[in-house]
Design a protein around this motif. Structure first.
Motif, PDB file in Angstrom:
ATOM      1  N   VAL A 106      34.807  39.894  38.842  1.00  0.00           N
ATOM      2  CA  VAL A 106      34.817  38.801  37.860  1.00  0.00           C
ATOM      3  C   VAL A 106      35.135  39.356  36.472  1.00  0.00           C
ATOM      4  N   GLU A 109      38.857  39.037  36.125  1.00  0.00           N
ATOM      5  CA  GLU A 109      39.250  37.642  35.915  1.00  0.00           C
ATOM      6  C   GLU A 109      38.973  37.222  34.471  1.00  0.00           C
ATOM      7  N   MET A 110      37.804  37.599  33.968  1.00  0.00           N
ATOM      8  CA  MET A 110      37.462  37.196  32.603  1.00  0.00           C
ATOM      9  C   MET A 110      38.311  37.954  31.590  1.00  0.00           C
ATOM     10  N   MET A 113      41.583  36.062  31.265  1.00  0.00           N
ATOM     11  CA  MET A 113      41.464  34.860  30.436  1.00  0.00           C
ATOM     12  C   MET A 113      41.284  35.250  28.969  1.00  0.00           C
ATOM     13  N   ARG A 114      40.503  36.310  28.738  1.00  0.00           N
ATOM     14  CA  ARG A 114      40.288  36.771  27.358  1.00  0.00           C
ATOM     15  C   ARG A 114      41.630  37.164  26.736  1.00  0.00           C
ATOM     16  N   SER A 116      44.514  36.070  27.642  1.00  0.00           N
ATOM     17  CA  SER A 116      45.327  34.866  27.465  1.00  0.00           C
ATOM     18  C   SER A 116      44.961  34.164  26.160  1.00  0.00           C
ATOM     19  N   LEU A 117      43.679  34.161  25.811  1.00  0.00           N
ATOM     20  CA  LEU A 117      43.232  33.484  24.594  1.00  0.00           C
ATOM     21  C   LEU A 117      43.573  34.285  23.343  1.00  0.00           C
ATOM     22  N   GLY A 133      43.126  40.930  39.979  1.00  0.00           N
ATOM     23  CA  GLY A 133      42.686  39.604  39.572  1.00  0.00           C
ATOM     24  C   GLY A 133      42.270  38.703  40.712  1.00  0.00           C
TER      25      GLY A 133
END
Lengths: 349, 411
Positions: A106, A109-110, A113-114, A116-117, A133
């Motif tokens: 996980v 995965e996080m 996303m981090r 991506s932001l 991933g």
């Protein structure tokens, strides 16, 4: 849900006590505690202490590019498998691998996303980490690095993931889909898992831990078994009454194995609550429940919890002469209501 | 090769589908026949700054229409989809959950990303406010196994193993195959199996980073194909033994004839022609089926350059250069990840019973390197008896399921 006997003919672990079975058994039987201060640099952690695997360096064990970019769960799995796998025996088209997980990596995965932001554009993730991933990364990496080209399955089963893996692997053998299957589970200690466990209030032991345990399963006959897997089964506490479900599940396991509760020499629970332990003691007796030291010293190993309980049972073979030929019940529960149990008959008799 | 497992014959008696082209079995079947597309600009997450904005989302899904025991608001999107599809499958099978609850069962659901929208939201909270501000109810429900335990709790099934297969984009076929073995070997009386996934920003970003997203439409086997469109949904099948189905007078949709699974063991993302071919042979052998008996192949068919050409080469290897029609439901549904091969299996069964071959839509010109009859754009009337359903995944994890028309006697 497996009534067809498979046998365990080899196993290995990587635990906070070290690399390989011996360090693990020494640590558990000696009552050692692996908790140490944890520090993730600038990343804030909810824990001051955790039981982590120190000195994990897969590149030192395995050649090949990309190892350092793999997620920690994959690295732990590869390190564990490298201690167990016998080329020719555990590799090729007739060999399988089944790996239990709870959340995959996980952390990866996080991190995606981090990125991506935060990235200049939202899809500019680190390409080196993309393979990590998905949940099947660890199992697939094991297949790729060691050439295990039969069935390759990742099973998400919470704390009982290792028992789900044993059940699934036994069925592969019974169905003739492989001749040998390595089954086990892996869990990583990362900031993401630490925070998610913290918020979910799902930690069952004082500290979080990590590691991996794997077992070679095959049909009886070829090699001296370390244990027979007599039965593995699960159920779901639809009414959330986990203690009652633990008892019902344990009864199912014993019925399937044709073994009475009085013949359970030891019961090992993979981080159950006090109420669940009390319910289990009511069925198998307090002596059985307290016969074998728990693995509290490596912390709450999440997805690997039940696999480590199985490892503890196997670790008694050859260490405790009185364990030979005995029935050991392994139980695991999860906050989502899932309960699993397995009955092993230890070898060495 | 795999010894064919002797044992009970296994049939599909119930199915449930939640998809971008239709929620409910009848709607899904009509959409497959009509060749509908689920592709549209994303509403589930912000696509600002991405090279494209098209995804295949499930729209018009009211979880409360299907989920009665549990509070849908407390389930993640993947668990909602799967639980609704399971409820549909049990209804479609003409069974009361109470009757199932008295029997031994297995709930096995495949997923690639689990509750990916929840993980994205937890990460956003971490980035914006710090890790101590993550929502506890999301942290509690993200373990993927919860997808399977939610089905069990919704339907009141306590005497079940409930687990999730995390073998990425072929996980749906893995789950169906596991169910097949469980019933063949007499280890379960019934199985609820399938797959579920939800679209998410993280998944969208990862496939864009790999350069595998087509900006407007998924065109499998087309000379100008550019990749996948990420999608979502769930498909769940209820399996039981033919004997059990006959004893209760159940309508049988189809028979699960066999399956095969293997691993390339070569590359994290590039498929292997030889290994994929070997998996198809394992499945056909397990089913006791000759390639010439197969009426069409439901391909993995992602629409990426590499997958489609590798898959078609492997199919020609197995089918001695003369493959039957090869279609991709991903042209309509998008790539629904862990749900993909489960929804495709349901599509195969509907094609068997409805006597048609689903089309590969968005098709303009077939890539000569693929060189297959993909039933372009318009469904074809055809009565076929056997269908092969392919599922492949990153990591080289392959699973192929073979389904057949059920005649009630030995084939």
């Amino acid at each position: 849900m497996n009534d067809t006997t498979a046998v365990v003919t080899g196993w290995s672990v990587v635990s906070p006590f070290g690399f390989g079975a011996k360090s693990y058994v020494d640590g558990v039987l000696g009552g050692d505690i692996a908790a140490r201060p944890v520090d993730a640099g600038e990343v804030v952690l909810p824990d001051a202490l955790a039981c982590t695997v120190r000195g994990l360096d897969p590149a030192a064990i395995l050649d090949g590019k990309g190892i350092r970019h793999l997620d920690r769960a994959s690295q732990l799995a590869l390190a564990t498998l490298s201690e167990l796998v016998e080329p020719g025996l555990d590799t090729g088209e007739r060999a399988g691998l089944v790996l239990g997980t709870a959340l995959g990596s996980v952390q990866t995965e996080m991190d995606h996303m981090r990125a991506s932001l935060r990235a200049r554009r939202p899809h500019l993730l680190d390409p080196k980490t993309l393979a990590s991933g998905t949940m099947n990364c660890a199992a697939a990496q094991c297949a790729i690095r060691f050439g295990i080209t039969g069935p390759n399955t990742t099973v998400a089963g919470g704390r009982a993931a290792g028992l789900h893996a044993l059940d699934y692997a036994s069925r592969l053998l019974a169905a003739g889909r492989a001749d040998r299957v390595i089954a086990g589970a892996v869990e990583e200690y990362t900031p993401a898992r630490a925070w998610l466990t913290h918020h979910a209030c799902s930690r069952r032991l004082e500290w979080l831990g990590e590691g991996s345990a794997m077992f070679r399963l095959e049909a009886p006959g070829a090699r001296e078994p370390l244990a027979h897997v007599l039965a593995v089964t699960g159920r779901v506490a639809v009414d959330r009454d986990l203690p009652a479900a633990v008892v019902a599940c344990a009864r199912d396991v014993l019925d399937r194995a044709g073994v009475g509760a009085a013949a359970v020499w030891a019961a090992i629970d993979a981080g159950s609550s006090l109420r669940e332990r009390a319910a289990l003691a009511g069925l198998v007796g307090l002596d059985a429940l307290t016969r074998v030291p728990g693995a509290e010293g490596i912390g709450d190993t999440g997805a690997a919890s039940a696999a480590f309980a199985v490892a503890t049972a196997l670790g008694l073979v050859g260490r405790w002469p009185e364990a030979a030929g005995r029935n050991v019940l392994v139980m695991a529960t999860d906050p989502n209501g899932a309960v699993s149990g397995a009955l092993l008959r230890l070898g060495g008799a | 090769m795999t010894a064919q497992v002797a044992g009970r014959r296994v049939v599909v008696t119930g199915m449930g589908a939640v998809s971008g082209i239709g929620v409910g079995l009848r709607e899904f079947a009509a959409a497959l026949r009509a060749g509908r597309s689920a592709a549209a600009p994303a509403t589930s997450f912000d696509t600002t700054g991405f090279p494209s904005d098209v995804v295949c989302e499930v729209r018009g899904f009211a979880a409360g229409d299907w989920i009665r025991t549990l509070d849908p608001a407390r389930l993640g999107r993947a668990a909602q989809f799967a639980t609704a599809a399971a409820r549909m499958a049990v209804q479609d099978a003409g069974l009361e959950p109470e009757a199932l609850a008295r029997r031994r069962g297995l709930v096995t659901i495949g997923t690639t990303n689990g509750e990916s929208q929840d993980v994205d939201e937890l990460t956003s909270a971490d980035v914006r406010h710090g890790p101590e501000h993550m929502r506890p109810e999301l942290a509690r429900r993200i373990p993927p196994q919860t997808i399977a335990t939610s089905i069990a709790r919704e339907l009141g099934l306590s005497d079940v193993d409930a687990r999730v297969i995390g073998t990425a984009c072929s996980a749906g076929n893995y789950a169906i195959g596991e169910g097949l073995d469980a019933i063949r070997l007499g280890l379960a009386d019934y199985v609820l199996c399938g797959g579920s996934d939800a679209v998410s920003r993280k998944t969208f970003a990862a496939f864009h980073r790999l350069g595998l997203v087509d900006p407007d439409a998924c065109r499998p086997f087309d000379a100008e194909r550019r990749g996948i469109i990420t999608g979502e949904g769930a498909g769940v099948l209820l399996l039981e033994s033919a004997e059990h189905a006959a004893a209760r007078g159940a309508r049988v949709h189809a028979e699960v004839l066999g399956y095969g699974l293997n691993c390339d063991g070569e590359h994290p993302v590039a498929p292997s022609r030889a290994s994929v071919a070997r998996c198809m042979r394992l499945a056909l052998d397990d089913a006791g089926v000759k390639p010439r008996e197969v009426g069409f192949i439901s391909a993995h068919g992602t629409g990426t350059k590499l997958n489609d050409v590798t898959e078609c080469e492997a199919i020609r290897d197995v089918y001695d250069g003369r493959p039957p029609p090869v279609v991709s439901l991903k042209s309509m549904l998008g790539h629904t990840m862990g749900a993909a091969s489960a929804l495709a299996a349901i599509g195969c069964v509907l094609a068997l019973t409805g006597e048609f071959i689903p089309p590969t839509i968005n098709h303009r010109q077939t890539d000569p390197d693929c060189g297959v009859d993909c039933v372009p754009n318009v469904a074809r009337a055809a009565r076929v008896d056997v269908v092969q359903n392919n599922g492949f995944a990153f990591g080289g994890d392959n699973a192929v399921v073979v389904l057949g028309r059920y005649a009630g006697r030995d084939r």
